[in-house]
Scaffold this active site. Structure first.
Site, mmCIF file in Angstrom:
data_model
loop_
_atom_site.group_PDB
_atom_site.id
_atom_site.type_symbol
_atom_site.label_atom_id
_atom_site.label_comp_id
_atom_site.label_asym_id
_atom_site.label_seq_id
_atom_site.Cartn_x
_atom_site.Cartn_y
_atom_site.Cartn_z
ATOM 1 N N HIS A 69 10.024 24.249 13.383
ATOM 2 C CA HIS A 69 9.448 23.024 13.958
ATOM 3 C C HIS A 69 8.552 23.298 15.177
ATOM 4 O O HIS A 69 7.427 22.812 15.256
ATOM 5 C CB HIS A 69 10.545 22.044 14.375
ATOM 6 C CG HIS A 69 11.520 21.711 13.281
ATOM 7 N ND1 HIS A 69 11.148 21.585 11.965
ATOM 8 C CD2 HIS A 69 12.856 21.466 13.306
ATOM 9 C CE1 HIS A 69 12.224 21.268 11.238
ATOM 10 N NE2 HIS A 69 13.263 21.203 12.033
ATOM 11 N N ARG A 107 28.373 19.156 -8.341
ATOM 12 C CA ARG A 107 29.407 19.838 -9.123
ATOM 13 C C ARG A 107 30.576 18.921 -9.469
ATOM 14 O O ARG A 107 31.313 19.153 -10.401
ATOM 15 C CB ARG A 107 29.925 21.025 -8.321
ATOM 16 C CG ARG A 107 29.502 22.330 -8.956
ATOM 17 C CD ARG A 107 30.229 23.484 -8.424
ATOM 18 N NE ARG A 107 30.348 23.435 -6.976
ATOM 19 C CZ ARG A 107 30.491 24.509 -6.235
ATOM 20 N NH1 ARG A 107 30.522 25.690 -6.791
ATOM 21 N NH2 ARG A 107 30.617 24.416 -4.939
HETATM 22 C C1 BG6 Z 1 16.715 20.015 11.646
HETATM 23 C C2 BG6 Z 1 17.727 20.885 12.334
HETATM 24 O O1 BG6 Z 1 15.751 20.807 11.008
HETATM 25 O O2 BG6 Z 1 16.067 19.178 12.600
HETATM 26 C C3 BG6 Z 1 18.745 20.023 13.095
HETATM 27 O O3 BG6 Z 1 18.417 21.682 11.383
HETATM 28 C C4 BG6 Z 1 18.034 19.059 14.010
HETATM 29 O O4 BG6 Z 1 19.635 20.849 13.830
HETATM 30 C C5 BG6 Z 1 16.948 18.286 13.270
HETATM 31 O O5 BG6 Z 1 19.009 18.162 14.533
HETATM 32 C C6 BG6 Z 1 16.128 17.463 14.239
HETATM 33 O O6 BG6 Z 1 15.249 16.642 13.526
HETATM 34 P P1 BG6 Z 1 14.778 15.245 14.106
HETATM 35 O O7 BG6 Z 1 13.767 14.758 13.134
HETATM 36 O O8 BG6 Z 1 16.005 14.375 14.196
HETATM 37 O O9 BG6 Z 1 14.207 15.521 15.466
#
Ligand code: BG6
Length: 486
Positions: free
Chosen positions: A237, A46
């Site tokens: 995840h 924006r």
């Molecule tokens: C994200 C979350 O999806 O994954 C975060 O929103 C988290 O809170 C992150 O820190 C962790 O990802 P990675 O790949 O660093 O383990």
């Protein structure tokens, strides 16, 4: 794998954290390694930036977040030629004709719209794109998580996006699926004859999946306090990792063949009753403590967090999968911020021998276990017992170690790099289908509801530890404990 298609990669949220920290560095890496085909990157925001100002900002950020060894001024300059900043108010339909002209979808084989914005904007953006006819066959739309706040809001987003884009055009990101070790689980399980006969209730006593982070909420108080660890990490995840551990072999590698099998796992997860939520889930919230030897504040003192917040920063769950392969095997999931270490791993504990003829080796609960470490380093360790040298039959735990970095000399791409390339190639296997997402929300919703209603607060734990004591108690009721690296 190199993409050959010419593309337009259009990044909504072009001045946001994700674009600066992850997406542009990932595209740079793909460019540097020669795997990115010909194409342009349009970053939308924006604010009124000149091209030079925007380029200055993104290069400073990218330099900060890329490994030093991967940075080259000359390569960045070459890559930056692909980046164009376009000023647009994504909520304003009147700004879209100019965007259409800037994108000029006919100029490339594929156009990808990556919605790295608040999910509240997804519907409006898709509607505005469609109103200009910018949703044709060669267009894909990428939706960043979180996709909704609960089942209803997630369904609402999916339905409204579904009015303008077909399911095969929609790429729902869960970046854990882009991690090499998650994909390696498929290779391990379905590329080798060794594991499958043992990969079932007869031989496995329990499965533990942990994603622990050392960091706190990193100035994301406003977002995090409305989200919490269950929505931020478990619903997506952790459940996706569980699917890869528990799924049946797909009949081939087609995206729907894989996603069908994952969906069956999600459907077979035993739903929680209210009573289960009280006895089989643990939620925690960090209080002041230390991280890497430095004092850190508690969650309630973080910027943007209300002093009486009951949002959880830690979750541990005991769940079961009701099917022939897994009935009765507990799966333990755990995630938290401000934990003792940064670590993501899957631990498969095998059952003990039916009759032990050797003197019991002290302190070893599961002699055989397979530990798949996703981060910080990627390795796989298979633990077993062997005779310790000496004049008696004393057994000791040893392990076979597969270190992925040492076994393969080629560079390992970051999760976002792989996934961005897949959006250009049109490979949906590492993206979440609508029915999977819906099922995952259905399963976590009773937990959210009971936590919201029972009036209790999350259990406090000191920052820099492995979470509240109740997390260990969750396993000790089954006579188990969380895996700790020997
Ligand atoms: C994200 C979350 O999806 O994954 C975060 O929103 C988290 O809170 C992150 O820190 C962790 O990802 P990675 O790949 O660093 O383990």
């Amino acid at each position: 794998m190199t993409t050959t298609q010419s593309f337009n990669m259009v990044l909504f949220g072009g001045t946001g954290d994700l674009v600066m920290r992850k997406l542009l560095p990932a595209l740079y890496q793909a460019h540097r390694s020669g795997s990115l085909g010909p194409g342009r990157i349009l970053c939308l925001g924006r604010r009124d930036f000149s091209q030079d100002d925007y380029h200055g900002q993104v290069s400073a950020k990218a330099r900060e977040f890329l490994p030093k060894a991967d940075w080259s001024d000359a390569t960045w300059a070459e890559f930056a030629n692909r980046i164009h900043y376009v000023r647009i108010d994504a909520e304003n339909a009147d700004d879209y004709p100019a965007l259409k002209e800037a994108v000029n979808a006919e100029s490339a084989e594929v156009t990808v719209y990556y919605l790295s914005t608040s999910p509240s904007l997804f519907t409006g953006i898709c509607q505005n794109l469609a109103a200009q006819g910018m949703n044709g066959d060669n267009v894909r739309v990428v939706l960043e998580k979180p996709l909704g706040h609960d089942l209803q809001s997630s369904n609402d987003i999916n339905q409204s996006v579904g009015k303008y884009f077909q399911e095969r055009q929609i790429y729902r990101i869960d970046h854990y699926l882009g991690k090499e070790s998650v994909q390696n689980l498929m290779a391990l399980r379905f590329g080798n004859a060794l594991f499958d006969p043992l990969w079932r209730r007869e031989w496995i006593s329990d499965v533990q999946i942990t994603i622990a982070e050392e960091v706190g909420i990193e100035k994301r108080g406003g977002f995090y306090d409305h989200t919490g660890a269950l929505r931020d990490m478990v619903q997506n995840h952790l459940l996706q990792m569980l699917c890869f551990v528990a799924m049946e072999p797909p009949f081939n590698l087609d995206s729907d063949a894989i996603r069908d099998e994952k969906l069956k796992v999600l459907r077979a997860l035993v739903p929680y009753t209210n009573e289960d939520v009280l006895t089989k889930t643990v939620r925690g919230q960090y209080k002041a403590g230390a991280s890497r030897g430095q004092p850190v504040v508690g969650y309630l003192q973080e910027e943007g967090v209300p002093a009486d917040s009951t949002t959880e920063t830690f979750v541990a769950l005991r769940c079961e999968i009701a099917n022939w392969r897994w009935a009765g095997v507990p799966f333990f999931l755990r995630t938290g911020k401000r934990m003792a270490d940064r670590l993501a791993e899957i631990v498969i504990n095998f059952r003990d021998v039916p009759h032990q003829i050797f003197p019991a080796p002290g302190g070893i609960s599961s002699p055989n276990k397979l530990v798949i470490r996703l981060q910080p380093e990627e390795h796989m360790k298979l633990y077993f017992l062997a005779k310790a040298p000496g004049d008696n039959m004393r057994l000791q735990q040893v392990h076979l170690d597969l270190d992925f970095a040492a076994s393969f000399s080629i560079r390992r791409a970051e999760a976002y790099e792989r996934l961005l390339l897949d959006t250009i190639r049109g490979n949906l296997s590492l993206f979440v289908r609508q029915d999977e997402l819906e099922q995952a929300w259905k399963w976590v919703e009773p937990i959210m509801n009971v936590w919201a209603q029972d009036g209790s607060s999350p259990k406090p734990y000191t920052a820099g530890t492995w979470g509240p004591a109740a997390s260990s108690a969750l396993l000790s009721r089954d006579g188990l404990s969380w895996h700790e690296e020997a």
